[in-house]
Design a protein around this motif. Structure first.
Motif, PDB file in Angstrom:
ATOM      1  N   LEU A  31       0.734  -1.208  -0.572  1.00  0.00           N
ATOM      2  CA  LEU A  31       0.017   0.429  -0.081  1.00  0.00           C
ATOM      3  C   LEU A  31       0.340   1.436  -0.019  1.00  0.00           C
ATOM      4  N   PHE A  32       1.915   1.573   0.797  1.00  0.00           N
ATOM      5  CA  PHE A  32       3.011   1.927   0.957  1.00  0.00           C
ATOM      6  C   PHE A  32       4.122   1.937   0.159  1.00  0.00           C
ATOM      7  N   PRO A  33       4.867   3.482  -0.850  1.00  0.00           N
ATOM      8  CA  PRO A  33       6.424   3.072  -1.251  1.00  0.00           C
ATOM      9  C   PRO A  33       7.225   2.795  -0.638  1.00  0.00           C
ATOM     10  N   GLY A  34       8.786   1.734  -1.082  1.00  0.00           N
ATOM     11  CA  GLY A  34      10.170   1.476   0.205  1.00  0.00           C
ATOM     12  C   GLY A  34       9.247   1.093   1.531  1.00  0.00           C
ATOM     13  N   ARG A  35      10.158   1.626   2.072  1.00  0.00           N
ATOM     14  CA  ARG A  35       9.608   0.684   3.775  1.00  0.00           C
ATOM     15  C   ARG A  35       9.246   1.834   4.694  1.00  0.00           C
TER      16      ARG A  35
END
Length: 146
Positions: A31-35
């Protein structure tokens, strides 16, 4: 038209089954980019087959399109409701006028409803003057021609 619709639904079903069979590998959807998801608290990732991601994306697009069109057509629905209400008022007014003006009180309608006078008798064949017209007694009684 019914057979064409059934043919299109069957074709769509075959295409969807083909996409599902060709894309069975698992993918990770975040749902969210990267970490960034670790700062949100919880695991915001899920693994699912790729065909499911494709089908869910198509369904989400269809739902968003339906909502967009519903919001865009709000003014059309409001105008339609206003006109329907106006139509109901006019129909109620016409019903009331029919009750109060049931009898033909209008002079034009009374003239049209009056019995027609009997037609004048026709002239005898070959005659130039109708049968009921009295002839003058002498030629002197005829009007002078100019």
């Amino acid at each position: 038209m019914r057979y064409v619709r059934m043919l299109l639904v069957a074709l769509l079903a075959i295409i969807l089954v083909g996409v599902a069979l060709a894309n069975r590998q698992l993918v990770t959807v975040s749902l969210f980019p990267g970490r960034l998801d670790r700062y949100m608290g919880g695991d915001w990732q899920v693994q699912m087959p790729l065909f499911l991601v494709i089908i869910l994306a198509l369904l989400a697009g269809m739902v968003l399109g339906l909502v967009w069109e519903w919001m865009r057509e709000t003014t059309v629905r409001q105008e339609s409701a206003r006109r329907a209400h106006e139509l109901q008022l006019l129909e109620r007014e016409v019903r009331g006028l029919r009750v109060t003006h049931h009898a033909p009180r209008d002079e034009v309608l009374a003239i049209l409803d009056a019995p027609k006078p009997a037609p004048a008798p026709a002239a005898a064949p070959g005659a130039t003057v109708p049968a009921n017209t009295p002839l003058p007694a002498s030629p002197a009684a005829l009007p002078a021609r100019r």
